[in-house]
Every structure is written in C-alpha cells, then in structure tokens.
Design an enzyme around this catalytic site. Structure first.
Site, mmCIF file in Angstrom:
data_model
loop_
_atom_site.group_PDB
_atom_site.id
_atom_site.type_symbol
_atom_site.label_atom_id
_atom_site.label_comp_id
_atom_site.label_asym_id
_atom_site.label_seq_id
_atom_site.Cartn_x
_atom_site.Cartn_y
_atom_site.Cartn_z
ATOM 1 C CE LYS A 43 -3.622 -1.948 2.598
ATOM 2 N NZ LYS A 43 -4.499 -2.243 3.904
ATOM 3 C CB VAL A 102 15.532 0.182 -0.160
ATOM 4 C CG1 VAL A 102 16.482 -0.725 0.082
ATOM 5 C CG2 VAL A 102 14.393 0.273 -1.521
ATOM 6 C CG ASP A 103 13.709 -1.484 6.961
ATOM 7 O OD1 ASP A 103 15.347 -1.257 7.391
ATOM 8 O OD2 ASP A 103 12.886 -1.138 7.502
#
Length: 186
Positions: A43, A102-103
């Site tokens: 989401k 982007v972790d």
C-alpha cells in the site's frame, strides 16, 4: 489516549520538488521507449505513484502489486509473500517499479527477480526513500527520492500500524514512543 505526532523529516514542498525532478528524469530516459508500465507496490507507494504518474508526460499505464514482509507488529519477518499480482502481462514492455521504501532491500530484490523472470523489455525501480545503513540485499534503484537515517517513518504513503499514511510529509516517530501508546490521530 496519547496523540503522538511524528517530527517532520522531509517536508511537503521538498517532496513535491523531488517528485517533479524524478518525473523529468524518467521522461528523458523513456522518451523513445514507447509506453512505460508503472508498477506500484501497495500500500505504501500509492501516494508517491499517483504524484509521479501525474507529473510524467510520456505514455504510461499503471499496474499494482502487493507484497508483504512485515507482521502486524511492524517488524520484518524476512519472508516476502505475494498478496496481489499485476493484472496484465509485462513481457516485452518497459517496466518501472514504484516503491515507497527500501529498508533491508529484500522485498525489492524479491520483486525485481520475480518480474525479471517475466521477460520485460526493461525493468528498473523508482524508490521514494532508502535507509542505506540497513540495506542487506543487492538492490540499486535507478531512481531514488531520498536517503534517510534508520528511523521509523510515516507519511506520504508510509505507515505505522496503518496510521500516518496520509500525512503530506514524511515524519519520523521517536523510538519507543508508541510502545503501549494508542495512536489517536495522524
């Protein structure tokens, strides 16, 4: 009840300016490519995708895909699951994945490998924010909005337990601030 408001990390105007810059760069890069398929990752990327898609001048279509690697507690499980797939074939088409964050990079790595197997003409990624010190997977988005510190962020599509997505800015939540607290607004 406690009302915990995030501190602004990236303001509304800064985001709008960067989205316009990204759109201009994408327009230049895909000027001769024909139609570009934007694949928004649900989401979190929905607001970023909408703003980016409106700023583009090249021919484009929009698809959505949903993946999950986080549990209800907001912690990554390390396992990526496909929840919803794109509805049309991307074979032979130019594809740009639009992702919110982007972790560790595992989700984007999984997604790019999965989509590459479908033989698009080209496949790139456009990411709103990246936490460089947390990245563990070999992902290098062609288009990047912002590098940010390793903090929990909300707003502009990003959430904490489904809260904060619709904030017009990207804010960070103080570590431990939400432990046992009931978030009443944002």
């Amino acid at each position: 009840m406690i009302d915990l408001r995030p501190e602004v990390l990236i303001g509304e105007e800064v985001i709008a300016r960067r989205v316009a810059e990204l759109a201009a760069q994408i327009d230049r890069d895909y000027a001769r490519a024909g139609e570009l398929v934007l694949v928004g990752v649900l989401k979190g990327a929905f607001i970023f995708l909408a703003d980016l898609a409106r700023r583009l001048t090249i021919p484009r279509t929009v698809e959505f895909i949903a993946l999950s690697s986080y549990g209800a507690d907001g912690r990554t499980s390390g396992e990526v699951r496909l929840l919803m797939d794109v509805r049309s074939s991307i074979a032979g088409r130019h594809v740009l994945v639009v992702e919110d964050i982007v972790d560790t990079g595992r989700t984007l790595d999984y997604l790019m490998r999965m989509l590459r197997a479908r033989e698009p003409a080209s496949l790139e990624a456009c990411v709103l924010v990246r936490k460089p010190e947390r990245v563990q997977a070999p992902v290098k988005p062609r288009y990047l909005g912002f590098d940010i510190p390793d903090r929990w962020v909300v707003g502009y599509g990003l959430d904490l337990g489904e809260k904060g997505r619709t904030l017009p800015y990207i804010g960070w939540v103080k570590e431990g601030a939400t432990s046992g607290a009931r978030i009443t607004s944002w």
